[in-house]
Write an enzyme that holds these catalytic residues in place. Structure first.
Site, mmCIF file in Angstrom:
data_model
loop_
_atom_site.group_PDB
_atom_site.id
_atom_site.type_symbol
_atom_site.label_atom_id
_atom_site.label_comp_id
_atom_site.label_asym_id
_atom_site.label_seq_id
_atom_site.Cartn_x
_atom_site.Cartn_y
_atom_site.Cartn_z
ATOM 1 N N LYS A 103 0.911 -1.154 0.000
ATOM 2 C CA LYS A 103 0.000 0.000 0.000
ATOM 3 C C LYS A 103 0.941 1.191 0.000
ATOM 4 C CE LYS A 103 -3.836 2.447 0.986
ATOM 5 N NZ LYS A 103 -5.199 2.388 0.460
ATOM 6 N N SER A 156 -3.207 7.938 3.489
ATOM 7 C CA SER A 156 -3.443 9.246 4.107
ATOM 8 C C SER A 156 -4.566 9.109 5.117
ATOM 9 C CB SER A 156 -3.762 10.306 3.042
ATOM 10 O OG SER A 156 -4.669 9.817 2.090
ATOM 11 N N ASP A 179 -5.049 0.421 6.511
ATOM 12 C CA ASP A 179 -4.978 -0.491 5.365
ATOM 13 C C ASP A 179 -3.637 -1.229 5.359
ATOM 14 O OD1 ASP A 179 -7.384 0.598 4.720
ATOM 15 O OD2 ASP A 179 -6.810 1.322 2.734
ATOM 16 N N GLY A 194 -7.862 5.488 -2.724
ATOM 17 C CA GLY A 194 -8.999 6.117 -3.391
ATOM 18 C C GLY A 194 -9.332 5.388 -4.676
#
Ligand SMILES: [Mg+2]
Length: 225
Positions: free
Chosen positions: A38, A42, A47, A111
């Site tokens: 990953k 942010s 995650d 995202g």
């Protein structure tokens, strides 16, 4: 050449980490040396922590996630707030390093596909440069078919042809949830559309593992990683 699978999605918070974690666990179970990265986080590193746990110590947290920023914004903007810059070459180098050490490298974006990740790049740019196979995660609700096709339309054509779509079951499935996969399959073919159940009980977890195994068979058609 070590294969790179890039897990992206139609939006943020759609289940990319769940899918990446499932694939990681399934590949490890199959005896595959797998890295899960990953690169950019942010607003917290949860995650990366999930991937760290799934990898069972194969990589350190900082190897999984070298760039993390405090603001819960697109990474490019969150980095700017801290007067930091992430160049695409640095992220590509991180992935290439993992490729030298592992059989399969999974990369989770941040995202949706076109979310700005750093200085002048997004997930689509990384997918193109890495010649990665995209896994596109989309919430299974009304609008899912449009969202999946929009992401595929935005991908480089060669990557779109290889892409797999995962429809993630929502906590309150709507009327479209039962028909989205079949409608999407009319465009992509049945083999490229996967439906992930919610992971609430062991039976659903077992079915999620079967979905992950089926997805891996599509990602690595012969004879397996
Ligand atoms: Mg995630």
């Amino acid at each position: 050449m070590t294969r790179v699978v890039f897990v992206t999605g139609s939006d943020t918070g759609v289940g990319k980490t769940v899918v990446t974690t499932l694939l990681t666990c399934q590949l490890r179970q199959q005896g595959c040396r797998v890295a899960a990265l990953k690169p950019l986080c942010s607003g917290g590193r949860s995650d990366a922590l999930a991937l760290h746990a799934a990898l069972g110590g194969a990589l350190s947290l900082d190897e999984i996630n070298p760039w993390h920023f405090r603001a819960p914004l697109a990474p490019a903007l969150a980095a700017r707030r801290e007067h930091r810059r992430v160049l695409p070459a640095a992220v590509l180098a991180q992935v290439n390093q993992a490729q030298a050490r592992f059989d399969v490298v999974l990369v989770e974006g941040a995202g949706g596909l076109l979310s700005p990740l750093g200085v002048g790049f997004n997930a689509r740019d990384l997918i193109a440069k890495l010649r990665a196979t995209p896994v596109v995660v989309v919430p299974n609700r009304l609008g899912a078919v449009n969202q999946a096709l929009l992401v595929l339309a935005a991908l480089p054509r060669a990557a779109a042809r290889r892409a797999q779509v995962v429809l993630v079951t929502q906590s309150r499935p709507d009327a479209s949830a039962r028909s989205n996969a079949a409608l999407l399959a009319e465009h992509l073919g049945r083999d490229r559309v996967h439906r992930l159940p919610r992971l609430r009980n062991p039976a659903q977890a077992a079915s999620a593992r079967r979905i992950a195994a089926g997805l891996l068979r599509q990602l690595f058609p012969c004879p397996g990683p």
